[in-house]
Scaffold this motif. Sequence first.
Motif, mmCIF file in Angstrom:
data_model
loop_
_atom_site.group_PDB
_atom_site.id
_atom_site.type_symbol
_atom_site.label_atom_id
_atom_site.label_comp_id
_atom_site.label_asym_id
_atom_site.label_seq_id
_atom_site.Cartn_x
_atom_site.Cartn_y
_atom_site.Cartn_z
ATOM 1 N N GLN A 137 -41.049 -5.695 -6.098
ATOM 2 C CA GLN A 137 -40.506 -7.004 -5.754
ATOM 3 C C GLN A 137 -41.248 -7.599 -4.562
ATOM 4 O O GLN A 137 -42.037 -6.915 -3.897
ATOM 5 C CB GLN A 137 -39.006 -6.883 -5.473
ATOM 6 C CG GLN A 137 -38.210 -6.514 -6.730
ATOM 7 C CD GLN A 137 -36.728 -6.452 -6.499
ATOM 8 O OE1 GLN A 137 -36.258 -5.672 -5.689
ATOM 9 N NE2 GLN A 137 -35.975 -7.281 -7.215
ATOM 10 N N GLU A 151 -41.134 -11.165 -1.549
ATOM 11 C CA GLU A 151 -40.382 -12.251 -0.936
ATOM 12 C C GLU A 151 -40.601 -13.524 -1.745
ATOM 13 O O GLU A 151 -41.712 -13.786 -2.223
ATOM 14 C CB GLU A 151 -40.869 -12.468 0.497
ATOM 15 C CG GLU A 151 -40.113 -13.531 1.263
ATOM 16 C CD GLU A 151 -40.663 -13.741 2.660
ATOM 17 O OE1 GLU A 151 -40.003 -14.444 3.449
ATOM 18 O OE2 GLU A 151 -41.759 -13.221 2.967
ATOM 19 N N ALA A 154 -39.850 -19.080 0.328
ATOM 20 C CA ALA A 154 -39.468 -18.655 1.678
ATOM 21 C C ALA A 154 -40.680 -18.648 2.601
ATOM 22 O O ALA A 154 -40.546 -18.832 3.814
ATOM 23 C CB ALA A 154 -38.838 -17.267 1.631
ATOM 24 N N LYS A 155 -41.845 -18.442 2.041
ATOM 25 C CA LYS A 155 -43.078 -18.455 2.817
ATOM 26 C C LYS A 155 -43.606 -19.872 3.003
ATOM 27 O O LYS A 155 -44.249 -20.183 4.009
ATOM 28 C CB LYS A 155 -44.143 -17.610 2.117
ATOM 29 C CG LYS A 155 -43.757 -16.153 1.893
ATOM 30 C CD LYS A 155 -44.825 -15.438 1.093
ATOM 31 C CE LYS A 155 -44.436 -14.002 0.781
ATOM 32 N NZ LYS A 155 -45.471 -13.329 -0.048
ATOM 33 N N PHE A 215 -37.831 -10.946 -7.182
ATOM 34 C CA PHE A 215 -37.236 -11.337 -5.898
ATOM 35 C C PHE A 215 -35.921 -10.581 -5.712
ATOM 36 O O PHE A 215 -35.039 -10.651 -6.576
ATOM 37 C CB PHE A 215 -37.020 -12.847 -5.856
ATOM 38 C CG PHE A 215 -38.224 -13.620 -6.302
ATOM 39 C CD1 PHE A 215 -39.386 -13.618 -5.550
ATOM 40 C CD2 PHE A 215 -38.206 -14.317 -7.507
ATOM 41 C CE1 PHE A 215 -40.514 -14.315 -5.971
ATOM 42 C CE2 PHE A 215 -39.323 -15.013 -7.943
ATOM 43 C CZ PHE A 215 -40.484 -15.006 -7.176
ATOM 44 N N ASP A 243 -39.832 -20.488 -7.620
ATOM 45 C CA ASP A 243 -40.048 -19.041 -7.659
ATOM 46 C C ASP A 243 -39.845 -18.504 -9.076
ATOM 47 O O ASP A 243 -40.621 -17.665 -9.551
ATOM 48 C CB ASP A 243 -39.079 -18.340 -6.708
ATOM 49 C CG ASP A 243 -39.236 -18.794 -5.268
ATOM 50 O OD1 ASP A 243 -40.369 -18.770 -4.761
ATOM 51 O OD2 ASP A 243 -38.218 -19.167 -4.657
#
Length: 268
Positions: free
Chosen positions: A19, A21, A25-26, A142, A151
């Motif tokens: 998995q 991130e 989120a980045k 994720f 995502d």
Amino acid sequence: MDAAAIAKTVLAAIDGGGQAEPFTAKDAAFSEADAYAVTARLRELRTARGEKPVGRKIGFTNRNIWAEYGVFQPIWGDLYDTTVRDVTPGDRVEVSQLPEPRIEPEIVLGLERDLSPGMSVQEIAGSIGWVAHGFEFVQSIFPEWRFRVADCVADGGLHGRLFVGPRWQLAARQRETLASDLSALTIRLSRNGEFADAGTGANVLDGPVQALAHLVAVLGKDRLNPPLGAGEIVTTGTLTRAFPVVPGERWATEIEGFDLPGLSVEIG
């Protein structure tokens, strides 16, 4: 964010059951359009190592689960010859290698002709050669299924495996009422003989053929990914909620209102 680099990250996670991130989120600016560029690069990586695209999955067509996942629109991803296989009731299916797998009972459509933007729902129904019931096993690279829509798209549309039950070949007259007939079917899902959930064909954007029509329109605006063509398999979204699975469980369905058999599988 670099589409090629993200595609490599996604493929490594899927291959290894690992998995990562969420990409949003980045980089909060990572968009749905950016993610479909990743789809194209992911397809390049997979075909370069010998995998063959065989169709598409449409995800988040069931509006009843949008709030659960925080995703409020349909998405799509590619299917491959390495991720799709036919099954018969009672077969054991190996999915434990996927990150956080969940089961989704779906209606699967086989295309007899190419599809293009502007076709009516009736014309699209007339281009379908067969119908089947199957289980798609979705996955999330994720942790804890926490993500945003971009995502999900980048993660191959969350596709893990598709197991297709017996295929019902359609006569021309059956295609005339196919859209409404599939919308009206009902399904009951059980785990180890215990009721888990129920749904209808209308749950997926008002019906599986209507969901397919949605994808045709979306792909008509996509300059990076190909339109739907004859011979492709399309799975149209979960008719019930999606459920986590563990090895040893037996999942089964019963279908009413349409001439398709239910399906049962043991999780491996």
